[in-house]
Design a protein around this motif. Structure first.
Motif, PDB file in Angstrom:
ATOM      1  N   MET A 110      24.606  16.889  20.038  1.00  0.00           N
ATOM      2  CA  MET A 110      23.449  17.390  19.337  1.00  0.00           C
ATOM      3  C   MET A 110      23.381  16.718  17.969  1.00  0.00           C
ATOM      4  N   SER A 111      22.170  16.408  17.534  1.00  0.00           N
ATOM      5  CA  SER A 111      22.004  15.844  16.202  1.00  0.00           C
ATOM      6  C   SER A 111      20.821  16.509  15.512  1.00  0.00           C
ATOM      7  N   TYR A 112      20.854  16.449  14.210  1.00  0.00           N
ATOM      8  CA  TYR A 112      19.835  17.045  13.358  1.00  0.00           C
ATOM      9  C   TYR A 112      19.212  15.925  12.534  1.00  0.00           C
ATOM     10  N   ARG A 113      17.905  15.994  12.339  1.00  0.00           N
ATOM     11  CA  ARG A 113      17.186  14.957  11.602  1.00  0.00           C
ATOM     12  C   ARG A 113      16.573  15.558  10.337  1.00  0.00           C
ATOM     13  N   TYR A 114      16.778  14.865   9.225  1.00  0.00           N
ATOM     14  CA  TYR A 114      16.263  15.335   7.936  1.00  0.00           C
ATOM     15  C   TYR A 114      15.518  14.200   7.248  1.00  0.00           C
ATOM     16  N   ASP A 115      14.302  14.492   6.804  1.00  0.00           N
ATOM     17  CA  ASP A 115      13.558  13.523   6.011  1.00  0.00           C
ATOM     18  C   ASP A 115      14.153  13.488   4.614  1.00  0.00           C
ATOM     19  N   VAL A 116      14.513  12.303   4.164  1.00  0.00           N
ATOM     20  CA  VAL A 116      15.083  12.098   2.840  1.00  0.00           C
ATOM     21  C   VAL A 116      14.373  10.920   2.195  1.00  0.00           C
ATOM     22  N   ASP A 117      14.615  10.741   0.928  1.00  0.00           N
ATOM     23  CA  ASP A 117      14.121   9.562   0.223  1.00  0.00           C
ATOM     24  C   ASP A 117      15.300   8.798  -0.342  1.00  0.00           C
ATOM     25  N   VAL A 118      15.333   7.502  -0.104  1.00  0.00           N
ATOM     26  CA  VAL A 118      16.312   6.623  -0.731  1.00  0.00           C
ATOM     27  C   VAL A 118      15.668   6.178  -2.044  1.00  0.00           C
ATOM     28  N   LEU A 119      16.180   6.677  -3.161  1.00  0.00           N
ATOM     29  CA  LEU A 119      15.570   6.420  -4.460  1.00  0.00           C
ATOM     30  C   LEU A 119      16.096   5.169  -5.139  1.00  0.00           C
ATOM     31  N   HIS A 120      17.399   4.910  -4.981  1.00  0.00           N
ATOM     32  CA  HIS A 120      18.013   3.743  -5.618  1.00  0.00           C
ATOM     33  C   HIS A 120      19.071   3.172  -4.684  1.00  0.00           C
ATOM     34  N   LEU A 121      19.258   1.858  -4.773  1.00  0.00           N
ATOM     35  CA  LEU A 121      20.318   1.156  -4.043  1.00  0.00           C
ATOM     36  C   LEU A 121      21.024   0.257  -5.057  1.00  0.00           C
ATOM     37  N   LEU A 122      22.175   0.700  -5.536  1.00  0.00           N
ATOM     38  CA  LEU A 122      22.894  -0.028  -6.574  1.00  0.00           C
ATOM     39  C   LEU A 122      23.878  -1.011  -5.954  1.00  0.00           C
ATOM     40  N   VAL A 123      23.788  -2.250  -6.408  1.00  0.00           N
ATOM     41  CA  VAL A 123      24.736  -3.287  -6.015  1.00  0.00           C
ATOM     42  C   VAL A 123      25.268  -3.915  -7.295  1.00  0.00           C
TER      43      VAL A 123
END
Length: 188
Positions: free
Chosen positions: A1-14
């Motif tokens: 079983m899996s659960y799905r959640y809408d999220v926002d990726v706000l930043h990707l730091l490298v």
């Protein structure tokens, strides 16, 4: 079983180099960091171009996810203005994701048509640098909500913007900014 959640990726730091080493009173190193629109992840190695990429000591924890709600809660508790999330030196900043229940589990982030699979190996504990770089008291306030350190399980590209977090366990997005119980610290 899996659960799905809408999220926002706000930043990707490298960042190709460490900024916080030595003593905080000496100040952070002036190193380049990129807030990218997309990052390439390689299974077992991490984020291409990041300081932890392919480093044996960090392969199980090469990517750090952080809930931006935690930083907002910390700022409110400290009476500080908005805090710059990039100063925490985490890699992936999410809005709408309770992260602590993922510890010990495989999960996925789907963004921009790609799917990256990750394993949440351990909590990302804050360092004393947070008092200097974010705000006085931030180190203590960040304990229990510093994010999670993950191993990359699949090659993919992660994009900034709307995403879906696919979890094997139920999550409560309203708890994203809450601290989780930790073992008592020896630190002040």
């Amino acid at each position: 079983m899996s659960y799905r959640y809408d999220v926002d990726v706000l930043h990707l730091l490298v960042s190709p180099e460490h900024a916080y080493f030595g003593r905080a009173r000496d100040g952070a190193a002036d190193v380049p960091a990129t807030d990218a629109d997309a990052v390439e992840l390689v299974a077992g190695k991490g984020i291409v171009g990041d300081r932890f990429f392919g480093k044996a000591a960090h392969m199980d924890a090469a990517v750090t996810l952080f809930a931006v709600e935690a930083l907002e809660s910390i700022a409110a508790e400290l009476g500080a203005g908005p805090l710059d999330p990039l100063l925490t030196r985490r890699n992936v900043f999410l809005r709408g994701a309770e992260l602590a229940p993922l510890l010990g589990h495989d999960f996925a982030l789907e963004s921009g048509g790609g799917l990256v699979r990750l394993h949440a190996g351990r909590a990302a504990h804050p360092c004393a640098w947070m008092d200097r770089t974010l705000a006085p008291g931030a180190h203590k306030a960040m304990r229990g909500r510093g994010g999670i350190r993950c191993r990359v399980l699949s090659d993919s590209v992660l994009h900034r913007g709307p995403a879906v977090l696919i979890s094997p366990v139920p999550l409560d997005p309203t708890r994203a900014g809450e601290a989780v119980a930790l073992r008592p610290s020896r630190l002040p």
